[in-house]
Structures are given as structure tokens and as C-alpha cells.
Design an enzyme around this catalytic site. Structure first.
Site, mmCIF file in Angstrom:
data_model
loop_
_atom_site.group_PDB
_atom_site.id
_atom_site.type_symbol
_atom_site.label_atom_id
_atom_site.label_comp_id
_atom_site.label_asym_id
_atom_site.label_seq_id
_atom_site.Cartn_x
_atom_site.Cartn_y
_atom_site.Cartn_z
ATOM 1 N N HIS A 1 0.825 -1.201 0.000
ATOM 2 C CA HIS A 1 0.000 0.000 0.000
ATOM 3 C C HIS A 1 0.860 1.251 0.000
ATOM 4 C CE1 HIS A 1 -2.716 -3.103 1.652
ATOM 5 N NE2 HIS A 1 -3.615 -2.475 0.928
ATOM 6 N N ASP B 1 0.324 5.920 4.470
ATOM 7 C CA ASP B 1 0.444 6.362 3.083
ATOM 8 C C ASP B 1 0.006 7.807 2.883
ATOM 9 O OD1 ASP B 1 -2.265 6.124 3.350
ATOM 10 O OD2 ASP B 1 -2.463 4.389 2.014
ATOM 11 N N HIS C 1 -4.845 10.092 5.150
ATOM 12 C CA HIS C 1 -5.856 10.233 6.197
ATOM 13 C C HIS C 1 -6.648 11.533 6.056
ATOM 14 C CE1 HIS C 1 -7.820 9.587 10.037
ATOM 15 N NE2 HIS C 1 -7.498 10.820 10.391
ATOM 16 N N GLY D 1 -9.073 11.204 3.179
ATOM 17 C CA GLY D 1 -10.175 10.314 3.509
ATOM 18 C C GLY D 1 -11.167 10.947 4.468
ATOM 19 N N THR E 1 -9.517 2.355 6.692
ATOM 20 C CA THR E 1 -9.751 2.148 8.119
ATOM 21 C C THR E 1 -10.526 3.294 8.734
ATOM 22 O OG1 THR E 1 -7.650 0.952 8.216
ATOM 23 C CG2 THR E 1 -8.644 1.607 10.307
ATOM 24 N N ARG F 1 -1.689 -0.448 9.562
ATOM 25 C CA ARG F 1 -0.621 -0.387 8.577
ATOM 26 C C ARG F 1 0.668 0.185 9.144
ATOM 27 N NH1 ARG F 1 -2.637 2.416 3.284
ATOM 28 N NH2 ARG F 1 -4.219 0.845 3.619
#
Length: 566
Positions: free
Chosen positions: A217, A391, A394, A397, A437, A536
Site C-alpha cells: 500500500h 500512506d 488520512h 479520507g 480504516t 498499517r
């Protein structure tokens, strides 16, 4: 990878739609994934796989006779939402029960797990097997905490063959778990991947170096070392994977997997040395494969996977299959499935609601508006914090999920929804649009919180406090996080405790919430010295130390924003 882009926000869905048009004889596009376009016998166990996009040919490329019956696709490197998983499962349910297979990542575990609970409540028997093959992500005594990388392909192949052979759901689950327990992978990266629309890779490897123990990822490796010749690289890969060889194991399915930008010729050069090293170790190769099977956009690198075979696993590994990107053997006489137009999500039902509850829903809509504005302002900062061990998506998202929740809330309010229905719709929309997540957690958080509300009466202060406790309990139960794991829970637990205590001491909701939001912010900042134990970031724990958890920080921001609106 990023050169051919219209809108980065719709890259994953556009790619899936194009794939489905090219391979229409194998798959049919549905919202959130694809299902088999060929007829399936009634009573067959459905094998449904999935995860984030960006790993082509996984996961849609493995849908077809002998392998998967459907695939669920999230955004790039982000778990598909709970709603998407449940929707695709319903469309690929043939009456024999469902086996869900996916890599062991926090967002996938949460979204697939919640979807499975909903489907079981509807009377569908659902089992879950997470793939845990990456030896770099946890020691052997914590095998089930490992990530799933290229081992996905081998485990899914066995699961699909077992289901195609007519085994019961109990037996398909047993065989799939056995395949996972006997599958081991290790990989290296020479350069990071670049997200669609981005101008730089998620990570870089110093010139002349390679990263050991990569993630798929966009995560960097566990440590860097000098690039070595193919023979030495083969020794590193083989010896690392064989370190956990089961006693007496000799026959193995082996996969040398390219991650997206390593040329096939390079893999073939490496294979010569890998094969020799395996032979010297007394390994009998059974139908080995080399190529791109589980990629990471345009990452430079490769991984080696070994699945140790017994007679049963070998039979299923060699069994025929016919998918867009992997075919083996003959013998499938398939007919097209009856075509049913996919309408996507139906508009959630809105039942009767009192005027007082509708007014409460309008107040909640105003709070969501403020949340979206606040998250838009800090999107880049949340991404920066997340990038230390993740990655870096956040902030994106959170902004995307909050905006979807706001829109769903406004639509529900316009249709006369009360507070309970409107907030539940907002939670589902957050999870469906944000993915990953954080999307799963916030979708679950809002939906669980709404269960304390009513469509028949105005929202009471006691309902809000009770909803906070319900939301926390569900997030911890289904997400698996505990205080000290360096997640949102580290800020959520003290927030709820402070809110309940302040209300018990006689403070108004406004004052109690403000006091709790200060506690939440302090707790979020206190996550900085912690080492992540879930998700992760766990394999990259050292990179995270000294920086607060992005999920805890965003929760504190939301709590502070709501405090300003009460």
C-alpha cells in the site's frame, strides 16, 4: 501510472469500469466491485475477495470459474466500505454460504467484519479468512498478525478451486485456512509508487539501495540495504521465506511477483537464481509462476511467495480455472448468467418522524457542515502526520467521508428524516465514500451513535452521552483496538469518560462536551511517544514514534469543532 488520469478522485472506479468492459465475458460491473458473468450452480459456496484498488490484477482479475465469484474494490489502497462489501456479497450469493478472503489490514478487517455481521443477521452464512503471509510484518509466533501481500493469489486460488469442486462452506473455510497457514512471502522495493494525480512517490529509496519487507500500500520497507546482484537477492528472498518451512515439507507452489514497474525480464533473470536456490534446499516446485499478480501501482520491486503443499492443497492449486488474467487447464462449459441491471444503492428508507426529531436532524446537519469545513482546513496537516508511518491519505479520507456524510444528511433531512435515520445515513455514506480504516471507523461510529437516538422525539442530552458510549464500545469491539495501540481509541476512551463524568457532576451538555474535547485533545497529543500496535503503521513503528496518531488528532479536531457549535 499517473500520466493517464482524468479525475484522481474517480480513478479507481473508472479503471474498474474499463476493466469490466474489456472483460465483459468474465465479469459484470456492480457498484463497488464485479461479479461473475457466467452462470453458477445454485447451492455453490461463494468465494468473494477484495481490498483496495491499485493492486491489479488483484482482485477483479481473479473472478471467474475456478477462482472467485466476485471481487469488492475500494479506492486506491483503501478498504472497500461495509456497504460495498455487503452489496457485492448479496449479488453473488448462490445459497451455499460465503467465504470472504482479503489481506490482513485494519480497514479490511473492520469493513468486511461489519458487513459479515449484517449479512449473518439477514440469514446468510458468512466466513472470513484473512491472508497473513508477509513474514516481515510480524514474527512467526504472531503469524495471524501479519499482512497479506502476494500470498493472496495462492490462497484465493485454493479457495476458489475448493468451492468450484462443490465442497461445503465448512470445508472451503478449512482448506483456505490451511492454505494461508502454509503460505509465506517476503519482498523488496527499489522505489516507491505514485498515487494517481500525485507529483511524487509515497516514499523513495536512496540511490543504490533497496528496502526490505515492503508493504503493498505504498509503505516503505522495514530497513534499507545495498542493492545486490540477482544471485544474492535470490539467496536473501529464498532463505528468508524458507526460515519457517514446516517440518517435512518438500513440495511447494512458488510465486515470484512483480510489484508494477519491475520488468518481466528482470523477474526471469531472478527466477533462474531463485529456482537453483530452492532446488539446493530440496524443494520440489509445483507449477511455479512469475509475473505481476499482486502489484502496488508502479512500485519497483518484487516478492517471493511459497505455499507448502500437501496432497489436498496441491490438487486445488493445479485445478482448472478461467479468469481474465489467470487460466489453467480445461473443462469449463459455462453459460452467461441472467443479466440483472445493477441499480447500485437504493435510497435509504425514511420512516415517519416527529417534527421535534426532524428539527434535531437539521441541527445535526449544521454540525456536519462545520466538521467538513474544519477537516478541509487541516487536510494537508492530517496527511503529513499520517505519512510518517502510513500512506498519507488520512486527511483526504476524512474530508471525503465527512463531505459524503454531510450530503447524505441533507438529503435525509430534505426527505423528512428524524435524527436517528439521518445520522445513520450519514454514517453509511461516510464509510462508503471514504473507504479505508478511518472510513470504516467513522461510519461505524456515527451509525452506532445514532442507535441511541429516536425518530419519534427530540434529541435529548442524555441520548447524546449514551450514544457516545455505544459508539466507543462498537469501535473497540469490531475494530479490535485498545488504549495504548496508538489509534483513535486512545483519544476516544478519555473523551467518553470525561463526557460521562462531567454530565454526572451536573454540567450542561455544552460545558461537559467542551471539557471532554480538551481531554480528547490532550490524549491525542499524548499518543506521540507511543509505538503503533495495530494497522498499517505497526511494521513501521519506529517512524511513528514522536508523532501523534492521525486518527486521534482528527477525532480531537472534530470534538473541538462540535464544542464550538453547541
Amino acid at each position: 501510472m499517473t500520466k493517464i488520469v482524468d479525475d484522481p478522485e474517480t480513478f479507481a472506479s473508472a479503471a474498474l469500469a474499463g476493466f469490466s468492459r474489456v472483460y465483459g465475458r468474465y465479469v459484470r460491473l456492480v457498484k463497488g466491485g464485479v461479479v461473475r458473468a457466467t452462470a453458477v450452480p445454485r447451492g455453490k459456496v461463494s468465494v468473494i475477495v477484495g481490498g483496495g484498488s491499485g493492486h491489479y490484477p488483484a482482485f477483479a482479475g481473479y473472478v471467474g470459474p475456478g477462482m472467485a465469484d466476485a471481487a469488492v474494490a475500494g479506492e486506491i489502497f483503501a478498504s472497500p466500505s461495509t456497504a460495498a462489501v455487503a452489496r457485492v456479497c448479496r449479488k453473488a450469493d448462490f445459497g451455499g454460504g460465503i467465504l470472504l478472503g482479503f489481506g490482513n489490514y485494519a480497514g479490511d478487517v473492520l469493513n468486511f467484519g461489519v458487513a459479515a455481521e449484517r449479512l449473518r443477521a439477514e440469514g446468510i452464512d458468512v466466513r472470513i479468512v484473512t491472508v497473513t503471509d508477509d513474514v516481515a510484518s510480524a514474527p512467526a509466533d504472531r503469524h495471524l498478525q501479519r499482512r497479506g501481500i502476494a500470498g493472496d493469489f495462492l490462497v484465493f486460488k485454493v479457495a476458489g478451486a475448493a468451492a468450484e469442486a462443490g465442497l461445503s462452506l465448512d470445508e472451503v473455510e478449512r482448506v483456505t485456512r490451511l492454505a494461508n497457514a502454509r503460505t509465506f512471502s517476503f519482498g523488496v522495493a527499489f522505489g516507491g509508487c505514485t498515487l494517481p494525480g500525485a507529483t511524487a512517490p509515497l516514499f523513495s529509496v536512496p540511490k543504490g539501495m533497496m528496502a526490505l519487507g515492503l508493504g503493498i500500500h505504498g509503505e516503505p520497507g522495514i530497513r534499507d540495504t545495498q542493492i545486490v546482484p540477482a544471485g544474492d537477492l535470490a539467496t536473501l528472498l529464498v532463505d528468508t521465506v524458507l526460515a519457517e518451512r514446516p517440518a517435512g515439507a518438500r513440495r511447494a507452489a512458488v510465486l515470484l511477483n512483480g510489484l508494477g514497474a519491475t520488468k518481466y525480464e528482470e523477474l526471469f533473470v531472478l527466477w533462474g537464481a531463485v529456482e537453483g536456490r530452492l532446488a539446493a534446499a530440496g524443494v520440489d516446485l509445483v507449477a511455479p509462476e512469475a509475473g505481476e499478480y499482486i502489484t502496488s501501482l508502479d512500485m519497483q520491486g518484487c516478492s517471493l511467495t511459497v505455499m507448502w503443499l500437501d496432497e489436498e492443497l496441491e490438487r486445488f492449486w493445479l485445478a482448472p480455472c478461467d479468469t481474465p488474467v489467470f487460466r489453467r487447464g480445461e473443462g469449463f462449459q459455462t453459460q452467461p448468467a441472467a443479466f440483472v441491471e445493477d441499480a447500485g444503492d437504493e435510497t435509504p428508507a425514511v420512516g415517519p418522524a416527529s417534527g421535534a426529531s426532524r428539527e434535531s436532524a437539521r441541527c445535526l446537519a449544521g454540525i456536519l457542515e462545520a466538521m467538513v469545513s474544519a477537516l478541509e482546513e487541516v487536510e494537508a496537516e492530517l496527511g503529513r502526520i499520517d505519512a510518517f508511518a502510513g500512506d498519507g491519505d488520512h486527511g483526504q479520507g476524512m474530508r471525503r467521508g465527512a463531505a459524503a456524510a454531510r450530503d447524505a444528511m441533507h438529503q435525509a433531512v430534505a426527505r423528512g428524516a428524524g435524527a436517528k435515520t439521518a445520522l445513520a445515513a450519514a454514517g453509511d455514506a461516510w464509510a462508503d465514500r471514504a473507504g479505508g480504516t478511518s472510513g470504516a471507523i467513522w461510519g461505524l461510529l456515527l451509525r452506532s451513535w445514532s442507535s441511541a437516538f429516536s425518530d419519534e422525539k427530540a434529541l435529548l442530552e442524555a441520548d447524546i452521552v449514551r450514544g457516545a458510549r455505544l459508539a466507543l464500545d462498537d469501535v473497540m469491539r469490531l475494530g479490535g483496538a485498545k488504549p495504548g495501540d496508538k489509534t483513535l481509541v486512545d483519544a476516544f476512551v478519555p473523551f467518553v469518560a470525561a463526557l460521562e463524568t462531567a454530565r454526572a457532576d451536573g454540567l450542561s451538555l455544552k460545558d461537559a462536551w467542551r471539557k471532554a474535547s480538551v481531554t480528547c485533545e490532550e490524549a491525542a497529543q499524548a499518543t506521540a511517544p507511543l509505538s503503533p500496535r495495530l494497522g498499517r503503521a505497526r511494521p513501521l513503528a519506529e517512524r511513528s514514534i514522536g508523532h501523534p496518531d492521525a486518527g486521534a488528532v482528527s477525532l480531537a479536531l472534530v470534538a473541538r469543532t462540535i464544542a464550538s457549535r453547541l
